[in-house]
Design a protein around this motif. Structure first.
Motif, PDB file in Angstrom:
ATOM      1  N   GLY A   1       0.815  -1.198   0.000  1.00 28.07           N
ATOM      2  CA  GLY A   1       0.000   0.000   0.000  1.00 28.07           C
ATOM      3  C   GLY A   1       0.854   1.255   0.000  1.00 28.07           C
ATOM      4  N   PHE A   2       0.188   2.371   0.167  1.00 28.09           N
ATOM      5  CA  PHE A   2       0.814   3.693   0.163  1.00 28.09           C
ATOM      6  C   PHE A   2       0.876   4.198   1.594  1.00 28.09           C
ATOM      7  CE2 PHE A   2       0.187   8.349  -0.050  1.00 28.09           C
ATOM      8  CZ  PHE A   2       1.289   8.715  -0.799  1.00 28.09           C
ATOM      9  N   TYR A   3       2.043   4.696   2.012  1.00 26.79           N
ATOM     10  CA  TYR A   3       2.262   5.144   3.386  1.00 26.79           C
ATOM     11  C   TYR A   3       2.601   6.633   3.386  1.00 26.79           C
ATOM     12  CZ  TYR A   3       2.617   0.183   4.622  1.00 26.79           C
ATOM     13  OH  TYR A   3       2.362  -1.153   4.813  1.00 26.79           O
ATOM     14  N   LEU A   4       1.741   7.439   3.999  1.00 27.71           N
ATOM     15  CA  LEU A   4       1.964   8.877   4.116  1.00 27.71           C
ATOM     16  C   LEU A   4       2.389   9.188   5.547  1.00 27.71           C
ATOM     17  CD1 LEU A   4       1.734  11.813   3.049  1.00 27.71           C
ATOM     18  CD2 LEU A   4      -0.670  11.761   3.800  1.00 27.71           C
ATOM     19  N   VAL A   5       3.558   9.786   5.711  1.00 30.20           N
ATOM     20  CA  VAL A   5       4.073  10.103   7.040  1.00 30.20           C
ATOM     21  C   VAL A   5       3.323  11.314   7.602  1.00 30.20           C
ATOM     22  CG1 VAL A   5       6.101  10.728   8.386  1.00 30.20           C
ATOM     23  CG2 VAL A   5       6.341   9.202   6.412  1.00 30.20           C
ATOM     24  N   LEU A   6       2.722  11.144   8.769  1.00 32.73           N
ATOM     25  CA  LEU A   6       1.994  12.232   9.424  1.00 32.73           C
ATOM     26  C   LEU A   6       2.836  12.913  10.498  1.00 32.73           C
ATOM     27  CD1 LEU A   6      -1.474  10.495   9.857  1.00 32.73           C
ATOM     28  CD2 LEU A   6      -0.717  11.956   7.979  1.00 32.73           C
ATOM     29  N   SER A   7       3.620  12.134  11.211  1.00 27.45           N
ATOM     30  CA  SER A   7       4.512  12.675  12.228  1.00 27.45           C
ATOM     31  C   SER A   7       5.688  11.726  12.409  1.00 27.45           C
ATOM     32  CB  SER A   7       3.771  12.856  13.567  1.00 27.45           C
ATOM     33  OG  SER A   7       3.343  11.615  14.088  1.00 27.45           O
ATOM     34  N   GLY A   8       6.798  12.251  12.946  1.00 27.09           N
ATOM     35  CA  GLY A   8       7.976  11.421  13.137  1.00 27.09           C
ATOM     36  C   GLY A   8       8.848  11.387  11.889  1.00 27.09           C
TER      37      GLY A   8
ATOM     38  N   HIS B   1      23.540   3.474  -4.121  1.00 23.65           N
ATOM     39  CA  HIS B   1      22.787   3.446  -2.862  1.00 23.65           C
ATOM     40  C   HIS B   1      21.928   4.705  -2.768  1.00 23.65           C
ATOM     41  CE1 HIS B   1      25.516   0.219  -1.661  1.00 23.65           C
ATOM     42  NE2 HIS B   1      26.510   1.008  -2.064  1.00 23.65           N
ATOM     43  N   LEU B   2      20.679   4.492  -2.411  1.00 21.77           N
ATOM     44  CA  LEU B   2      19.773   5.614  -2.211  1.00 21.77           C
ATOM     45  C   LEU B   2      19.370   5.650  -0.738  1.00 21.77           C
ATOM     46  CD1 LEU B   2      17.870   7.881  -3.343  1.00 21.77           C
ATOM     47  CD2 LEU B   2      16.132   6.095  -3.549  1.00 21.77           C
ATOM     48  N   VAL B   3      19.552   6.798  -0.093  1.00 22.82           N
ATOM     49  CA  VAL B   3      19.162   6.971   1.305  1.00 22.82           C
ATOM     50  C   VAL B   3      18.329   8.240   1.394  1.00 22.82           C
ATOM     51  CG1 VAL B   3      19.921   7.280   3.677  1.00 22.82           C
ATOM     52  CG2 VAL B   3      21.237   5.824   2.138  1.00 22.82           C
ATOM     53  N   ARG B   4      17.118   8.129   1.944  1.00 21.52           N
ATOM     54  CA  ARG B   4      16.254   9.301   2.079  1.00 21.52           C
ATOM     55  C   ARG B   4      15.594   9.302   3.445  1.00 21.52           C
ATOM     56  NH1 ARG B   4      11.699  10.281  -1.513  1.00 21.52           N
ATOM     57  NH2 ARG B   4      11.899  12.353  -0.589  1.00 21.52           N
ATOM     58  N   ASP B   5      15.535  10.481   4.074  1.00 19.58           N
ATOM     59  CA  ASP B   5      14.757  10.670   5.290  1.00 19.58           C
ATOM     60  C   ASP B   5      13.360  11.118   4.895  1.00 19.58           C
ATOM     61  OD1 ASP B   5      16.785   9.997   7.052  1.00 19.58           O
ATOM     62  OD2 ASP B   5      17.566  12.054   7.138  1.00 19.58           O
ATOM     63  N   LEU B   6      12.365  10.495   5.482  1.00 21.10           N
ATOM     64  CA  LEU B   6      10.973  10.794   5.155  1.00 21.10           C
ATOM     65  C   LEU B   6      10.296  11.383   6.380  1.00 21.10           C
ATOM     66  CD1 LEU B   6      10.161   7.433   3.312  1.00 21.10           C
ATOM     67  CD2 LEU B   6      10.908   9.582   2.282  1.00 21.10           C
ATOM     68  N   GLY B   7       9.955  12.654   6.320  1.00 20.14           N
ATOM     69  CA  GLY B   7       9.278  13.334   7.411  1.00 20.14           C
ATOM     70  C   GLY B   7       7.819  13.575   7.101  1.00 20.14           C
ATOM     71  N   PRO B   8       7.134  14.363   7.930  1.00 17.86           N
ATOM     72  CA  PRO B   8       5.714  14.646   7.689  1.00 17.86           C
ATOM     73  C   PRO B   8       5.465  15.187   6.277  1.00 17.86           C
ATOM     74  CG  PRO B   8       6.351  15.409   9.864  1.00 17.86           C
ATOM     75  CD  PRO B   8       7.621  14.981   9.186  1.00 17.86           C
TER      76      PRO B   8
ATOM     77  N   VAL C   1       1.753   6.999  10.539  1.00 26.27           N
ATOM     78  CA  VAL C   1       1.530   7.093   9.099  1.00 26.27           C
ATOM     79  C   VAL C   1       0.064   6.824   8.792  1.00 26.27           C
ATOM     80  CG1 VAL C   1       3.879   6.285   8.627  1.00 26.27           C
ATOM     81  CG2 VAL C   1       1.988   4.649   8.580  1.00 26.27           C
ATOM     82  N   LEU C   2      -0.364   7.363   7.658  1.00 24.84           N
ATOM     83  CA  LEU C   2      -1.672   7.022   7.108  1.00 24.84           C
ATOM     84  C   LEU C   2      -1.447   5.998   6.000  1.00 24.84           C
ATOM     85  CD1 LEU C   2      -4.733   7.403   6.688  1.00 24.84           C
ATOM     86  CD2 LEU C   2      -4.184   9.278   5.119  1.00 24.84           C
ATOM     87  N   PHE C   3      -2.053   4.825   6.154  1.00 22.30           N
ATOM     88  CA  PHE C   3      -1.898   3.747   5.180  1.00 22.30           C
ATOM     89  C   PHE C   3      -3.114   3.716   4.253  1.00 22.30           C
ATOM     90  CE2 PHE C   3      -3.207  -0.584   4.066  1.00 22.30           C
ATOM     91  CZ  PHE C   3      -2.107  -1.021   3.345  1.00 22.30           C
ATOM     92  N   VAL C   4      -2.866   3.613   2.951  1.00 20.59           N
ATOM     93  CA  VAL C   4      -3.926   3.443   1.956  1.00 20.59           C
ATOM     94  C   VAL C   4      -3.669   2.130   1.222  1.00 20.59           C
ATOM     95  CG1 VAL C   4      -5.089   4.430  -0.049  1.00 20.59           C
ATOM     96  CG2 VAL C   4      -4.059   5.949   1.657  1.00 20.59           C
ATOM     97  N   ALA C   5      -4.644   1.246   1.252  1.00 21.42           N
ATOM     98  CA  ALA C   5      -4.484  -0.074   0.632  1.00 21.42           C
ATOM     99  C   ALA C   5      -4.129   0.070  -0.844  1.00 21.42           C
ATOM    100  CB  ALA C   5      -5.763  -0.887   0.787  1.00 21.42           C
ATOM    101  N   LYS C   6      -3.349  -0.877  -1.322  1.00 17.56           N
ATOM    102  CA  LYS C   6      -2.780  -0.815  -2.665  1.00 17.56           C
ATOM    103  C   LYS C   6      -3.840  -0.593  -3.748  1.00 17.56           C
ATOM    104  CE  LYS C   6      -0.001  -3.763  -5.749  1.00 17.56           C
ATOM    105  NZ  LYS C   6       0.769  -5.023  -5.802  1.00 17.56           N
ATOM    106  N   LYS C   7      -4.868  -1.410  -3.771  1.00 11.63           N
ATOM    107  CA  LYS C   7      -5.870  -1.314  -4.822  1.00 11.63           C
ATOM    108  C   LYS C   7      -6.568   0.044  -4.796  1.00 11.63           C
ATOM    109  CE  LYS C   7      -8.314  -4.866  -5.995  1.00 11.63           C
ATOM    110  NZ  LYS C   7      -9.307  -5.981  -6.033  1.00 11.63           N
TER     111      LYS C   7
END
Length: 560
Positions: free
Chosen positions: A453-460, A474-481, A508-514
């Motif tokens: 699914g799709f994960y949207l970071v809300l906090s942290g 190598h790819l390294v990324r920090d994912l914030g709100p 995080v807010l999770f949205v199912a793949k489909k």
């Protein structure tokens, strides 16, 4: 709407729990020449909540724990609808009903509020999102399927840590519901484990957590101690004097600092008022509507309340002593229903002097511990073990309304005594969106896992690491709100991810793949945003982190 005799008073009952059902039943029986009764409920059936733990354990079918309201309440008009609001000045109730969801106004002469309570876990961070509850039949089904799913996944798990997490089950709250739930679920697990060759009984860990100093606080101490010993003999860890602090998708944290890795948390605590009840503007105390001893709502004519939603005093000056009010039990709610019906009929006939204050003494308490053991305190007589369990079954069998329901339940109990557990796993539709909490250090995805699914970071904050062994990039990324993971599914639905872990406590807010793919495909603004985002962050010159490489990105796939 059915026609009513204009000489009769219209009584509207809101809620189909014990209090509302037995009030309506008594009114229809005793006041057939005086009142017309209509009951409004969100479902067309009455739920016998004490049997939900057995439904969760597969001991009985869900149909054995419910009774159709229309069969149960002869002489009562039953309306399946959602109560949306009450106008006390106009003496009307707004309900939403049918497939069209059109609001309908119902008028009344007398109103009975019996809307019960709801689960409120908002005081415990993460618990509302990650805990299972035991209020409705659907909750019992969900718990059963979840337990069986954990056994299925544990049987093929390759990670010892993941296997331990899957096979750890935590029940929070050791009142009637918590004790009976943990007993039944533990019995289901131990009956089922022999069918899973890679899972042993030693792998199973079942815990019961209670904030009070002992379990079953309404029972005598010797009976509660017996229950605790019995549960421990069945392999259940009983933890008392410790509360629940927070929860994530991977663990529950206790108030003593202990962290228990688990994928199963069942919360039998946290009863609170429904939003509708809070919005009525009535005087509330401890989350319940304050009523007088006759169960009338002060300050409002022709409005009554009973059951879990009402705070019914048992004394003229109850003060702040919880023992001076009717407890929230089925036994009391049934008696409240009978007494309220008598009081309402007396009031309708103008005989207010005949209204009687509610007074009732409990006949006793019973609690099942699973595996044919129980504790009972009935009329002052204390019983434990098998005979208490027989008494428990006999008591609740007699308590279930309707002969057909009694006969069906008795037959199921007899049949299941000779049959192995039913391990069929019927998965329902998972919610399209949900909130997920991760603790610092939690692994959200391991390298090579397929995104679900799709994960949207809300906090942290999350950290994404992708290694390409072919190019040594190598790819390294920090994912914030505001950042997200999973958008690359749009061009490669079976995409494997890199390592994603929480570097801070994260929501995080999770949205199912489909559902995500449908929305992203058919909403042009969103689709263009993700196309540019993928190109910018994963597909530039000489980079190999874009799905199927940077030089060839296929047309976005539409999900059916």
């Amino acid at each position: 709407m059915a026609k009513t005799d204009s000489a009769k008073k219209k009584v509207l009952v809101l809620g189909g729990g014990f209090g509302g059902v037995f009030a309506a039943k008594s009114l229809a029986k005793r006041g057939r020449d005086t009142v017309d009764v209509e009951l409004v409920n969100g479902t067309n059936y009455f739920v016998f909540q004490p049997l939900l733990p057995e439904v969760a354990a597969g001991g009985i079918h869900s149909s054995d724990a419910v009774v159709p309201l229309r069969q149960l309440l002869t002489g009562v008009q039953v309306r399946q609808a959602e109560v949306a609001g009450v106008d006390f000045a106009k003496k009307s109730v707004i309900v939403v009903q049918g497939s069209s969801r059109i609001p309908v106004e119902l008028t009344y002469d007398e109103l009975i509020i019996s809307l019960g309570t709801t689960v409120d876990l908002s005081r415990f961070p993460g618990l509302p999102e990650h805990a299972l509850t035991m209020k409705q039949v659907a909750d019992a089904h969900k718990l059963r399927n979840h337990v069986l799913s954990c056994l299925e996944m544990a049987d093929v798990a390759t990670s010892p840590a993941q296997k331990r997490q899957l096979l750890t089950f935590v029940v929070v709250g050791a009142g009637f519901s918590g004790v009976e739930t943990v007993g039944e679920v533990n019995a289901l697990i131990h009956q089922a484990v022999r069918y899973y060759p890679n899972v042993t009984k030693d792998d199973i860990r079942v815990l019961l957590v209670e904030y009070a100093d002992r379990i079953l606080p309404t029972f005598a101490e010797d009976l509660a101690n017996y229950a605790a010993r019995r549960l421990k003999l069945e392999g259940i860890e009983v933890i008392t004097g410790v509360g629940t602090k927070s929860a994530t998708s991977t663990a529950v944290e206790l108030t003593n600092g202990a962290l228990i890795p688990t994928g199963t948390i069942v919360a039998t605590i946290g009863n609170g008022p429904r939003q509708l009840v809070q919005a009525l503007g009535l005087d509330m105390k401890w989350g319940r509507i304050q009523v007088d001893r006759e169960m009338r709502v002060p300050g409002l004519d022709h409005v009554w309340a009973l059951g879990d939603v009402a705070l019914i005093p048992l004394e003229d000056e109850p003060g702040d002593d919880p023992q001076a009010y009717a407890p929230q039990t089925a036994q009391f709610a049934v008696r409240e229903g009978h007494q309220l019906a008598l009081n309402l009929l007396a009031s309708v006939k103008g005989n207010d002097k005949k209204l009687k204050p509610f007074a009732y003494k409990s006949k006793g308490s019973l609690a099942s511990l699973g595996t044919t053991k129980a504790v009972a305190d009935v009329y002052g007589f204390k019983l434990t073990g098998f005979f208490a369990w027989l008494l428990w079954r006999g008591f609740y069998l007699s308590f279930i309304p309707g002969f057909q329901a009694k006969a069906r339940l008795l037959f199921t109990w007899i049949l299941n005594a000779f049959m192995p557990p039913n391990l069929v796993l019927i998965q329902g539709n998972a919610p399209a969106t949900r909130y997920i909490h991760y603790r610092k250090g939690d692994v959200v995805f391991e390298p090579g896992m397929i995104l679900d699914g799709f994960y949207l970071v809300l906090s942290g904050k999350l950290k994404l690491k992708i290694d390409n062994p072919d190019t040594d990039e190598h790819l390294v990324r920090d994912l914030g709100p505001g950042d997200h993971v999973g958008e690359r599914m749009m061009v490669r639905p079976l995409l494997r991810t890199g390592l994603v872990e929480a570097v801070e406590d994260t929501e995080v807010l999770f949205v199912a793949k489909k559902d995500f793919l449908r929305f992203a495909h058919d909403f042009p603004v969103l689709r263009k945003y993700f196309e540019k985002y993928i190109e910018k962050n994963f597909g530039g010159q000489g980079k190999s982190f874009a799905p199927q490489g940077s030089e060839q990105q296929p047309e976005m796939e539409k999900s059916n």
